[in-house]
Design a protein around this motif. Structure first.
Motif, PDB file in Angstrom:
ATOM      1  N   ARG A 173      30.696   8.930 -14.657  1.00 35.88           N
ATOM      2  CA  ARG A 173      31.451   7.838 -15.109  1.00 35.88           C
ATOM      3  C   ARG A 173      30.452   6.742 -15.812  1.00 35.88           C
ATOM      4  O   ARG A 173      30.867   5.516 -15.934  1.00 35.88           O
ATOM      5  N   GLY A 174      29.177   7.077 -15.708  1.00 34.20           N
ATOM      6  CA  GLY A 174      28.136   6.027 -15.631  1.00 34.20           C
ATOM      7  C   GLY A 174      27.887   5.159 -14.706  1.00 34.20           C
ATOM      8  O   GLY A 174      27.344   3.936 -14.635  1.00 34.20           O
ATOM      9  N   ILE A 175      28.416   5.279 -13.289  1.00 32.69           N
ATOM     10  CA  ILE A 175      28.450   4.442 -12.147  1.00 32.69           C
ATOM     11  C   ILE A 175      27.461   5.008 -11.151  1.00 32.69           C
ATOM     12  O   ILE A 175      27.481   6.060 -10.648  1.00 32.69           O
ATOM     13  N   THR A 176      26.538   4.079 -10.745  1.00 34.74           N
ATOM     14  CA  THR A 176      25.674   4.132  -9.521  1.00 34.74           C
ATOM     15  C   THR A 176      26.219   3.687  -8.420  1.00 34.74           C
ATOM     16  O   THR A 176      26.635   2.291  -8.583  1.00 34.74           O
ATOM     17  N   LEU A 177      26.107   4.069  -7.276  1.00 42.64           N
ATOM     18  CA  LEU A 177      26.622   3.591  -6.297  1.00 42.64           C
ATOM     19  C   LEU A 177      25.511   3.198  -5.086  1.00 42.64           C
ATOM     20  O   LEU A 177      24.437   4.281  -5.045  1.00 42.64           O
ATOM     21  N   GLN A 178      25.426   2.223  -4.476  1.00 43.04           N
ATOM     22  CA  GLN A 178      24.347   1.886  -3.381  1.00 43.04           C
ATOM     23  C   GLN A 178      25.207   1.803  -2.134  1.00 43.04           C
ATOM     24  O   GLN A 178      26.295   1.291  -2.192  1.00 43.04           O
ATOM     25  N   ALA A 179      24.558   2.275  -0.918  1.00 41.22           N
ATOM     26  CA  ALA A 179      25.497   2.433   0.383  1.00 41.22           C
ATOM     27  C   ALA A 179      24.412   2.071   1.492  1.00 41.22           C
ATOM     28  O   ALA A 179      23.398   2.378   1.253  1.00 41.22           O
ATOM     29  N   GLY A 180      25.101   1.465   2.458  1.00 33.35           N
ATOM     30  CA  GLY A 180      24.307   1.561   3.883  1.00 33.35           C
ATOM     31  C   GLY A 180      25.230   1.769   4.827  1.00 33.35           C
ATOM     32  O   GLY A 180      26.480   1.189   4.858  1.00 33.35           O
ATOM     33  N   ILE A 181      24.923   2.190   6.234  1.00 36.68           N
ATOM     34  CA  ILE A 181      25.914   2.444   7.166  1.00 36.68           C
ATOM     35  C   ILE A 181      25.169   1.626   8.337  1.00 36.68           C
ATOM     36  O   ILE A 181      24.100   2.142   8.669  1.00 36.68           O
ATOM     37  N   GLU A 182      26.012   0.819   8.799  1.00 36.81           N
ATOM     38  CA  GLU A 182      25.328   0.097   9.963  1.00 36.81           C
ATOM     39  C   GLU A 182      25.499   0.848  11.152  1.00 36.81           C
ATOM     40  O   GLU A 182      26.344   1.831  11.518  1.00 36.81           O
ATOM     41  N   VAL A 183      24.096   0.793  12.119  1.00 34.49           N
ATOM     42  CA  VAL A 183      24.232   1.664  13.198  1.00 34.49           C
ATOM     43  C   VAL A 183      24.340   0.706  14.525  1.00 34.49           C
ATOM     44  O   VAL A 183      23.360  -0.037  14.901  1.00 34.49           O
ATOM     45  N   VAL A 232      13.797  -1.805   7.768  1.00 31.13           N
ATOM     46  CA  VAL A 232      14.790  -2.206   8.540  1.00 31.13           C
ATOM     47  C   VAL A 232      15.177  -3.861   8.109  1.00 31.13           C
ATOM     48  O   VAL A 232      14.279  -4.407   7.921  1.00 31.13           O
ATOM     49  N   LEU A 233      16.537  -4.011   7.787  1.00 30.47           N
ATOM     50  CA  LEU A 233      16.857  -5.286   7.408  1.00 30.47           C
ATOM     51  C   LEU A 233      17.087  -6.364   8.832  1.00 30.47           C
ATOM     52  O   LEU A 233      16.613  -7.549   8.763  1.00 30.47           O
ATOM     53  N   SER A 247      20.330  -2.352  11.045  1.00 25.92           N
ATOM     54  CA  SER A 247      20.694  -2.139   9.478  1.00 25.92           C
ATOM     55  C   SER A 247      19.487  -1.864   8.700  1.00 25.92           C
ATOM     56  O   SER A 247      18.616  -2.502   8.821  1.00 25.92           O
ATOM     57  N   VAL A 248      19.759  -0.993   7.694  1.00 23.80           N
ATOM     58  CA  VAL A 248      18.560  -0.638   7.002  1.00 23.80           C
ATOM     59  C   VAL A 248      18.728  -0.595   5.597  1.00 23.80           C
ATOM     60  O   VAL A 248      19.857  -0.960   5.171  1.00 23.80           O
ATOM     61  N   ALA A 249      17.831  -0.572   4.723  1.00 26.24           N
ATOM     62  CA  ALA A 249      18.229  -0.967   3.343  1.00 26.24           C
ATOM     63  C   ALA A 249      19.117  -0.060   2.640  1.00 26.24           C
ATOM     64  O   ALA A 249      18.999   1.109   3.071  1.00 26.24           O
TER      65      ALA A 249
END
Length: 492
Positions: A173-183, A232-233, A247-249
């Motif tokens: 669909r032309g969509i890129t996603l960015q994701a991050g999972i807090e630990v 690491v953020l 949290s990481v990038a």
């Protein structure tokens, strides 16, 4: 209970014009999300890439590679090969029985309509492009694995392949996603599994006291993550005794799932070297604030963050709003994949910043869906959404894949978000804000009604997840909260 912002920096593929992506036919979109989109590369290519990795790792003293996958109970399973055997593993895979898809968290085994029993075998292939030497386990490297049939076809029960299929469906669909999972995790002194946890620090919640008590340990966590190439953020003490968060990038959805597996097991390894043990269970002690596994995500098209510059709430574009509305509407059934264990419902209680209510709000930490715009000046890159009702019992590949499926369905249907809720929904008039399922039976009922998840997962994976959730629900039906917390605290 994070207050942090995940900065989304991923860009859509600039080589494909938006018009070209939008013009793709429904058939092409379906193909992008099909097993053909996750086929194995040619064997010679796999061998060549693996050989290059071996030549790079041998001088670094790496002797063995752990190849992991995560089962439907959220437990990371592993097969390991010596470094000298990595090329063969990349060419031909490592044997891994399909019965692992119906393992429960305590290693008992159930069965499903399409997967289960002693018959059959699969091939587990390491993704050598994601292979990382393990800083806290000298001599070892790690790679996520994907499972295929002995004929080389994508195995329909492979959770990582499912996440890759849904990511490909978004890309179509032309969509890129960015994701991050807090630990989030709780660290305790090492001891026998049946012992009550004894904490190495008793400082105040979020307090510098805790960081000071465990500064060497936390420094080694940061050092190990950095040596493994992770950005690491932030890292900080959390609310519950012995609790911390890192949290990481952000990355692509599949990569974010890989990274959360790597981060958790790095923390576990560093903890062991300090005479400690780590728990990522939803609740370590009944009645306490639990560990979350919050998912942050943002949608991008042609380098533009779709959470900004639109006419929807707080600048959401119609695509971003439709996606988030699809996710919000599907949260009851998504809990089956995002909060997998019955123990997760010990954490998912009102007024604990766990996201127990099916609502959304700007920076509202009691809403299951929290909209984060970021600070003035960085909103075009920082704006994202956080799903707060998930925890680390989830298989991260199932979690991100299912969220993508629900969000894309909402986008396709051009859904709109309901009115925003501000404040604590627990204090609203009864019936004003829907409560998310308070137990596994309610979530399973919603899951069984979801045609979106059934179609996205495919029957073998859908049925295996259902069988595992039913079995664990029955297994712990009579357990007290204390018994349930004790049974699961060291399994995750």
């Amino acid at each position: 209970m994070s207050t942090g912002t995940v900065v989304s920096a991923g860009l859509a593929d600039p080589s494909e014009p938006a018009a070209g992506a939008a013009a793709r036919s429904a058939g092409e979109r379906a193909a992008a999300g099909s097993p053909a989109a996750v086929a194995l590369p040619p064997r010679a290519d796999r061998a060549e890439r693996a050989q290059a990795v071996v030549e790079r790792l041998r001088p670094a003293g790496v002797e063995a590679v752990a190849v992991t996958w995560v089962d439907n109970a959220g437990i990371t399973r592993v097969k390991a090969v010596p470094l000298a055997g990595l090329v063969h593993a990349a060419e031909w895979g490592v044997g891994a029985a399909p019965c692992f898809d119906v393992f429960l968290a305590d290693d008992t085994i159930t069965t499903s309509r399409l997967i289960g029993g002693p018959t059959g075998d699969l091939r587990l292939y390491p993704d050598v492009d994601r292979l990382v030497p393990l800083a806290a386990q000298p001599g070892w490297a790690w790679a996520p694995g994907e499972r295929h049939t002995q004929d080389g076809a994508p195995y329909p029960g492979c959770q990582r392949l499912f996440a890759r299929r849904t990511t490909a469906a978004a890309a179509a669909r032309g969509i890129t996603l960015q994701a991050g999972i807090e630990v989030e995790w709780v660290v305790a002194l090492a001891g026998a599994p049946q012992e009550e946890p004894q904490y190495p620090t008793h400082g105040p919640a979020y307090g510098m006291h805790r960081l000071t008590d465990l500064s060497d340990y936390l420094r080694d966590v940061l050092r190990a993550l950095g040596e493994q190439g992770l950005t690491v953020l932030q890292i900080h003490p959390e609310y519950a005794p012995g609790q911390f968060e890192v949290s990481v990038a952000p990355e692509g959805p599949v990569e974010a799932a890989d990274t959360t597996v790597l981060v958790r097991h790095t923390i576990r390894a560093v903890s062991a070297r300090h005479g400690l043990r780590a728990s990522f269970a939803p609740v370590v002690e009944a009645g306490s604030v639990g560990n979350g596994g919050h998912l942050h995500l943002s949608l991008w098209r042609d380098g533009r963050n779709l959470a900004r510059g639109g006419s929807g709430p707080y600048g959401l574009t119609a695509e971003a709003e439709g996606f988030l509305a699809g996710v919000l509407g599907a949260l009851p059934e998504l809990l089956v994949l995002g909060s997998s264990s019955p123990a997760g419902y010990l954490r998912l209680v009102p007024s604990h910043w766990a996201g127990a209510y099916q609502c959304w709000g700007l920076e509202n930490r009691e809403a299951a869906l929290r909209l984060v715009t970021g600070s003035t000046g960085e909103r075009t890159t920082a704006a994202n959404a956080e799903i707060k009702c998930f925890d680390a019992t989830a298989n991260p590949y199932l979690m991100v894949g299912a969220v993508l499926a629900a969000g894309l369905a909402g986008l396709d249907q051009r859904l709109a978000l309901p009115p925003e809720f501000t404040g604590d929904p627990a204090e609203a008039a009864p019936g004003t804000v829907p409560r998310l399922p308070a137990g596994p039976a309610e979530a399973l009922a919603a899951y069984q009604k979801s045609s979106v998840l059934r179609e996205a997962l495919g029957e073998p994976l859908y049925e295996a997840v259902l069988a595992v959730r039913r079995a664990e629900s029955e297994q712990y039906a009579a357990a007290t909260p204390a018994q349930l917390a004790a049974a699961t605290r060291w399994r995750y």
